[in-house]
Design a protein around this motif. Structure first.
Motif, PDB file in Angstrom:
ATOM      1  N   MET A 297      50.048  39.584  30.004  1.00 15.86           N
ATOM      2  CA  MET A 297      48.953  40.328  29.388  1.00 15.86           C
ATOM      3  C   MET A 297      48.059  41.014  30.427  1.00 15.86           C
ATOM      4  O   MET A 297      46.859  40.721  30.531  1.00 15.86           O
ATOM      5  CB  MET A 297      48.113  39.433  28.481  1.00 15.86           C
ATOM      6  CG  MET A 297      48.881  38.841  27.316  1.00 15.86           C
ATOM      7  SD  MET A 297      49.420  40.061  26.102  1.00 15.86           S
ATOM      8  CE  MET A 297      47.882  40.502  25.328  1.00 15.86           C
ATOM      9  N   PRO A 298      48.589  41.929  31.246  1.00 11.66           N
ATOM     10  CA  PRO A 298      47.738  42.675  32.179  1.00 11.66           C
ATOM     11  C   PRO A 298      46.786  43.588  31.411  1.00 11.66           C
ATOM     12  O   PRO A 298      47.176  44.244  30.447  1.00 11.66           O
ATOM     13  CB  PRO A 298      48.742  43.480  33.007  1.00 11.66           C
ATOM     14  CG  PRO A 298      49.912  43.666  32.087  1.00 11.66           C
ATOM     15  CD  PRO A 298      49.980  42.410  31.275  1.00 11.66           C
ATOM     16  N   ASN A 299      45.541  43.622  31.831  1.00 18.75           N
ATOM     17  CA  ASN A 299      44.530  44.442  31.168  1.00 18.75           C
ATOM     18  C   ASN A 299      43.956  45.475  32.122  1.00 18.75           C
ATOM     19  O   ASN A 299      44.566  46.494  32.381  1.00 18.75           O
ATOM     20  CB  ASN A 299      43.441  43.545  30.564  1.00 18.75           C
ATOM     21  CG  ASN A 299      43.680  43.219  29.111  1.00 18.75           C
ATOM     22  OD1 ASN A 299      43.494  44.060  28.243  1.00 18.75           O
ATOM     23  ND2 ASN A 299      44.077  41.989  28.823  1.00 18.75           N
ATOM     24  N   GLY A 300      42.761  45.230  32.664  1.00 18.62           N
ATOM     25  CA  GLY A 300      42.101  46.222  33.491  1.00 18.62           C
ATOM     26  C   GLY A 300      42.813  46.466  34.810  1.00 18.62           C
ATOM     27  O   GLY A 300      43.496  45.601  35.354  1.00 18.62           O
ATOM     28  N   VAL A 301      42.639  47.677  35.323  1.00 23.66           N
ATOM     29  CA  VAL A 301      43.188  48.052  36.619  1.00 23.66           C
ATOM     30  C   VAL A 301      42.109  48.807  37.384  1.00 23.66           C
ATOM     31  O   VAL A 301      41.388  49.630  36.827  1.00 23.66           O
ATOM     32  CB  VAL A 301      44.485  48.895  36.459  1.00 23.66           C
ATOM     33  CG1 VAL A 301      44.272  50.066  35.534  1.00 23.66           C
ATOM     34  CG2 VAL A 301      45.020  49.356  37.801  1.00 23.66           C
ATOM     35  N   GLY A 302      41.963  48.492  38.651  1.00 29.17           N
ATOM     36  CA  GLY A 302      40.990  49.160  39.510  1.00 29.17           C
ATOM     37  C   GLY A 302      41.637  49.585  40.806  1.00 29.17           C
ATOM     38  O   GLY A 302      42.571  48.928  41.300  1.00 29.17           O
ATOM     39  N   ILE A 303      41.157  50.677  41.383  1.00 32.20           N
ATOM     40  CA  ILE A 303      41.742  51.216  42.605  1.00 32.20           C
ATOM     41  C   ILE A 303      40.662  51.360  43.663  1.00 32.20           C
ATOM     42  O   ILE A 303      39.622  51.990  43.422  1.00 32.20           O
ATOM     43  CB  ILE A 303      42.413  52.576  42.349  1.00 32.20           C
ATOM     44  CG1 ILE A 303      43.410  52.475  41.188  1.00 32.20           C
ATOM     45  CG2 ILE A 303      43.121  53.065  43.603  1.00 32.20           C
ATOM     46  CD1 ILE A 303      43.988  53.799  40.779  1.00 32.20           C
ATOM     47  N   ALA A 304      40.911  50.804  44.841  1.00 36.23           N
ATOM     48  CA  ALA A 304      39.979  50.916  45.953  1.00 36.23           C
ATOM     49  C   ALA A 304      40.156  52.257  46.660  1.00 36.23           C
ATOM     50  O   ALA A 304      41.152  52.956  46.478  1.00 36.23           O
ATOM     51  CB  ALA A 304      40.199  49.774  46.937  1.00 36.23           C
ATOM     52  N   ARG A 305      39.181  52.597  47.495  1.00 39.72           N
ATOM     53  CA  ARG A 305      39.260  53.860  48.234  1.00 39.72           C
ATOM     54  C   ARG A 305      40.472  53.935  49.140  1.00 39.72           C
ATOM     55  O   ARG A 305      41.003  55.018  49.398  1.00 39.72           O
ATOM     56  CB  ARG A 305      37.981  54.054  49.064  1.00 39.72           C
ATOM     57  CG  ARG A 305      36.779  54.502  48.248  1.00 39.72           C
ATOM     58  CD  ARG A 305      35.630  54.860  49.162  1.00 39.72           C
ATOM     59  NE  ARG A 305      34.557  55.538  48.439  1.00 39.72           N
ATOM     60  CZ  ARG A 305      33.466  56.030  49.019  1.00 39.72           C
ATOM     61  NH1 ARG A 305      33.305  55.933  50.341  1.00 39.72           N
ATOM     62  NH2 ARG A 305      32.542  56.632  48.306  1.00 39.72           N
ATOM     63  N   ASN A 306      40.934  52.786  49.628  1.00 36.40           N
ATOM     64  CA  ASN A 306      42.102  52.787  50.518  1.00 36.40           C
ATOM     65  C   ASN A 306      43.415  52.740  49.757  1.00 36.40           C
ATOM     66  O   ASN A 306      44.485  52.629  50.353  1.00 36.40           O
ATOM     67  CB  ASN A 306      42.017  51.615  51.494  1.00 36.40           C
ATOM     68  CG  ASN A 306      42.135  50.256  50.812  1.00 36.40           C
ATOM     69  OD1 ASN A 306      42.228  50.166  49.582  1.00 36.40           O
ATOM     70  ND2 ASN A 306      42.125  49.197  51.602  1.00 36.40           N
ATOM     71  N   GLY A 307      43.352  52.819  48.423  1.00 29.97           N
ATOM     72  CA  GLY A 307      44.547  52.852  47.607  1.00 29.97           C
ATOM     73  C   GLY A 307      45.017  51.508  47.079  1.00 29.97           C
ATOM     74  O   GLY A 307      45.979  51.454  46.302  1.00 29.97           O
ATOM     75  N   THR A 308      44.364  50.427  47.470  1.00 29.33           N
ATOM     76  CA  THR A 308      44.739  49.116  46.949  1.00 29.33           C
ATOM     77  C   THR A 308      44.522  49.067  45.437  1.00 29.33           C
ATOM     78  O   THR A 308      43.488  49.507  44.937  1.00 29.33           O
ATOM     79  CB  THR A 308      43.926  48.002  47.625  1.00 29.33           C
ATOM     80  OG1 THR A 308      44.166  48.040  49.037  1.00 29.33           O
ATOM     81  CG2 THR A 308      44.315  46.630  47.093  1.00 29.33           C
TER      82      THR A 308
END
Length: 323
Positions: A297-308
């Motif tokens: 059940m993956p929900n939210g996704v976030g991306i860091a400035r370095n692409g992580t």
């Protein structure tokens, strides 16, 4: 890459005739987009109520300084961490009268470090400092301007505009950074610009706004003011198909990441799919489980400035990250 094509052309000029041999260069072709799945980089969390533990984390957002904020849904709090998961702090239910949570669902961080939280059952959006000090809130139950019925995802554009997926009102609302109503779009349905349970929203640096249209199993995207631009996805488990699309994120000039979870445990797609900004399929990773490249059940996704890329893996009660 340029390709050469040899052509023999017959030309007639009255009674005279000639064969002309020419070499013609075609217009350079645009190379197909290349995407490589990011490598597993780490994870943190387990089920519980202690610091760094979760009970159904539903969203994750990354600040410009690398701090990672998590909506810890059933623990009714927000926790924040270093980029690699070291606990930094939290705020939660009833610590102050103003910041009382009842199932915080979405979290977003503005460029100046301001944190926005969509409080699902209280039908409001709350605004905090980077360390969790309460600043303001807006919204109440209803269908009017600035009112909500089950707000889900929230995001902040580069200009400070705040977008909220107003789930059961089947619309997206937008506000100033201080919470003043600016506009809204959407109504119930399967057509262009219509929604059946908008789940998450992502404001791209190029000004477009992406929305996971959960029960229509698709992603729609719009201008900053809500004019429809395009959509992709149908129900299914193939490439570019969704078993009820959940989270969405866009950052920098990179692709669009969409979590594809499903609504019933152990029968969802449990994966992350990746697309160009206009919806061309690039790739995927995931599958049901608790391994390094699996999800439940993956929900939210976030991306860091370095692409992580950070994923809120809800049923596994962890944050997993890739680079």
């Amino acid at each position: 890459m340029k390709t050469a094509k040899w052509l023999i052309t017959y030309a007639a000029f009255g009674a005279a005739a000639a064969f002309v041999l020419c070499v013609c260069e075609e217009t350079p072709t645009e190379p197909a987009p290349r995407w490589e799945p990011p490598a597993y980089a780490g994870q943190w969390g387990s089920k519980g109520t202690g610091d760094g533990r979760f009970n159904w984390p539903t969203d994750v957002a990354v600040a410009s300084n690398g701090a990672v904020y998590v909506a810890d849904y059933l623990n009714e709090r927000v926790q924040y961490f270093t980029a690699t998961g070291s606990f930094l702090g939290k705020w939660r239910l009833n610590e102050t009268a103003e910041s009382r949570f009842e199932y915080p669902r979405g979290v977003a961080v503005a460029a100046d470090g301001t944190v926005y939280v969509s409080d699902h059952s209280n039908n409001n959006v709350q605004r905090f400092s980077s360390s969790g000090s309460f600043v303001a809130m807006w919204g109440r139950s209803g269908a009017g301007e600035g009112q909500f019925d089950g707000p889900m995802g929230v995001d902040v554009a580069a200009d400070g505009t705040v977008y909220v997926a107003d789930n059961r009102n089947n619309r997206v609302q937008r506000f100033t950074a201080a919470g003043s109503f600016v506009g809204a779009w959407g109504t119930y349905g399967p057509g262009d610009g219509e929604f059946r349970g908008p789940y998450d929203v992502a404001a791209s640096p190029d000004g477009n706004v992406y929305v996971t249209d959960h029960n229509n199993s698709r992603v729609q995207y719009f201008t900053a003011a809500g004019s429809f631009l395009g959509a992709w996805g149908v129900y299914g488990s193939g490439d570019g198909e969704f078993n009820y699309a959940t989270g969405v994120a866009a950052s920098g000039r990179g692709p669009i990441y969409v979590t594809d979870a499903g609504i019933v445990r152990k029968v969802g797609n449990d994966r992350v799919q990746v697309f160009t900004r206009t919806g061309a399929y690039l790739g995927t990773w995931g599958g049901h489980g608790s391994g390094e490249r699996q999800f439940d059940m993956p929900n939210g996704v976030g991306i860091a400035r370095n692409g992580t890329v950070y994923i809120a893996d809800s049923e596994n009660n962890r944050i997993v990250y890739y680079h």
